[in-house]
Design a protein around this motif. Sequence first.
Motif, PDB file in Angstrom:
ATOM      1  N   UNK A 103      -7.795   2.444   1.370  1.00  0.00           N
ATOM      2  CA  UNK A 103      -8.704   2.483   0.223  1.00  0.00           C
ATOM      3  C   UNK A 103      -8.877   3.918  -0.251  1.00  0.00           C
ATOM      4  N   UNK A 104      -9.351   4.032  -1.461  1.00  0.00           N
ATOM      5  CA  UNK A 104      -9.735   5.317  -2.025  1.00  0.00           C
ATOM      6  C   UNK A 104     -11.151   5.200  -2.546  1.00  0.00           C
ATOM      7  N   UNK A 105     -11.889   6.291  -2.483  1.00  0.00           N
ATOM      8  CA  UNK A 105     -13.278   6.250  -2.932  1.00  0.00           C
ATOM      9  C   UNK A 105     -13.614   7.529  -3.692  1.00  0.00           C
ATOM     10  N   UNK A 106     -14.246   7.383  -4.829  1.00  0.00           N
ATOM     11  CA  UNK A 106     -14.818   8.539  -5.504  1.00  0.00           C
ATOM     12  C   UNK A 106     -16.203   8.731  -4.914  1.00  0.00           C
ATOM     13  N   UNK A 107     -16.354   9.791  -4.140  1.00  0.00           N
ATOM     14  CA  UNK A 107     -17.579  10.032  -3.399  1.00  0.00           C
ATOM     15  C   UNK A 107     -18.671  10.625  -4.268  1.00  0.00           C
ATOM     16  N   UNK A 108     -18.289  11.575  -5.130  1.00  0.00           N
ATOM     17  CA  UNK A 108     -19.318  12.214  -5.951  1.00  0.00           C
ATOM     18  C   UNK A 108     -18.728  12.840  -7.203  1.00  0.00           C
ATOM     19  N   UNK A 109     -19.593  12.967  -8.205  1.00  0.00           N
ATOM     20  CA  UNK A 109     -19.273  13.646  -9.454  1.00  0.00           C
ATOM     21  C   UNK A 109     -20.321  14.726  -9.646  1.00  0.00           C
TER      22      UNK A 109
ATOM     23  N   UNK B  45     -15.238  14.586  -6.168  1.00  0.00           N
ATOM     24  CA  UNK B  45     -14.784  14.555  -4.784  1.00  0.00           C
ATOM     25  C   UNK B  45     -14.334  13.139  -4.461  1.00  0.00           C
ATOM     26  N   UNK B  46     -13.117  13.004  -3.951  1.00  0.00           N
ATOM     27  CA  UNK B  46     -12.560  11.702  -3.600  1.00  0.00           C
ATOM     28  C   UNK B  46     -12.041  11.725  -2.170  1.00  0.00           C
ATOM     29  N   UNK B  47     -11.944  10.549  -1.582  1.00  0.00           N
ATOM     30  CA  UNK B  47     -11.456  10.416  -0.211  1.00  0.00           C
ATOM     31  C   UNK B  47     -10.457   9.267  -0.150  1.00  0.00           C
ATOM     32  N   UNK B  48      -9.345   9.502   0.549  1.00  0.00           N
ATOM     33  CA  UNK B  48      -8.397   8.437   0.857  1.00  0.00           C
ATOM     34  C   UNK B  48      -8.588   8.053   2.319  1.00  0.00           C
TER      35      UNK B  48
ATOM     36  N   UNK C 151       0.836  -1.204   0.000  1.00  0.00           N
ATOM     37  CA  UNK C 151       0.000   0.000   0.000  1.00  0.00           C
ATOM     38  C   UNK C 151       0.868   1.249   0.000  1.00  0.00           C
ATOM     39  N   UNK C 152       0.444   2.278  -0.733  1.00  0.00           N
ATOM     40  CA  UNK C 152       1.213   3.526  -0.686  1.00  0.00           C
ATOM     41  C   UNK C 152       1.125   4.165   0.694  1.00  0.00           C
ATOM     42  N   UNK C 153       2.208   4.822   1.099  1.00  0.00           N
ATOM     43  CA  UNK C 153       2.242   5.531   2.379  1.00  0.00           C
ATOM     44  C   UNK C 153       2.270   7.028   2.092  1.00  0.00           C
ATOM     45  N   UNK C 154       1.419   7.755   2.781  1.00  0.00           N
ATOM     46  CA  UNK C 154       1.342   9.205   2.607  1.00  0.00           C
ATOM     47  C   UNK C 154       2.229   9.860   3.662  1.00  0.00           C
ATOM     48  N   UNK C 155       3.191  10.675   3.216  1.00  0.00           N
ATOM     49  CA  UNK C 155       4.076  11.349   4.162  1.00  0.00           C
ATOM     50  C   UNK C 155       3.975  12.870   4.054  1.00  0.00           C
ATOM     51  N   UNK C 156       2.969  13.352   3.353  1.00  0.00           N
ATOM     52  CA  UNK C 156       2.758  14.789   3.240  1.00  0.00           C
ATOM     53  C   UNK C 156       1.832  15.107   2.091  1.00  0.00           C
TER      54      UNK C 156
ATOM     55  N   UNK D  58       0.316  12.797  -1.228  1.00  0.00           N
ATOM     56  CA  UNK D  58      -1.144  12.651  -1.350  1.00  0.00           C
ATOM     57  C   UNK D  58      -1.619  13.184  -2.698  1.00  0.00           C
ATOM     58  N   UNK D  59      -1.156  14.372  -3.070  1.00  0.00           N
ATOM     59  CA  UNK D  59      -1.573  14.978  -4.342  1.00  0.00           C
ATOM     60  C   UNK D  59      -1.134  14.125  -5.528  1.00  0.00           C
ATOM     61  N   UNK D  60       0.070  13.574  -5.473  1.00  0.00           N
ATOM     62  CA  UNK D  60       0.559  12.729  -6.573  1.00  0.00           C
ATOM     63  C   UNK D  60      -0.276  11.460  -6.705  1.00  0.00           C
ATOM     64  N   UNK D  61      -0.569  10.812  -5.571  1.00  0.00           N
ATOM     65  CA  UNK D  61      -1.387   9.602  -5.608  1.00  0.00           C
ATOM     66  C   UNK D  61      -2.782   9.913  -6.147  1.00  0.00           C
TER      67      UNK D  61
END
Length: 156
Positions: free
Chosen positions: A70-76, A57-60, A29-34, A38-41
Amino acid sequence: MESTAKIPNWNQVSEVELCYKNKVKVADRPRIDGSRSAAELLRNGWNENTLDLQERFKVLFLNRSNHVIAGMELSIGGIVGTVADPRLIFVTALKANACALILCHNHPSGNLLPSKADEELTRKIKQGGLLLDIRLLDHVILTSEGYYSFADEGLL
């Protein structure tokens, strides 16, 4: 006097079942360190053809060591907005057993600055997370030219 009310049958009550199926090993799994990672992922998971077209709108969802569960596309939405329902964010976070969140949406206009609605939603998610012990690490706004981080700007 004895009540004659009918006692409900257990079979007439909906049942909720919690289930979590993880198909990706922690090491993979990718690790977010800043904000940059996050923006690149998030950008890598975005269809570049829609970044300037319509708001999404997406959520990690992250574990305690900031690995992405996980990642989720919450809305379009449309050109000027989309709806992000806090209840859907938190029900997903709880089901995934997430300890932290990163919110993200794009601005098709190319304007990197958050709107008042963006700031209010961020405040609401942060407050809800405090009650549930789920940290809001960042809210990232993407455009085709760059990104804006609420965390980097001291708005969290």
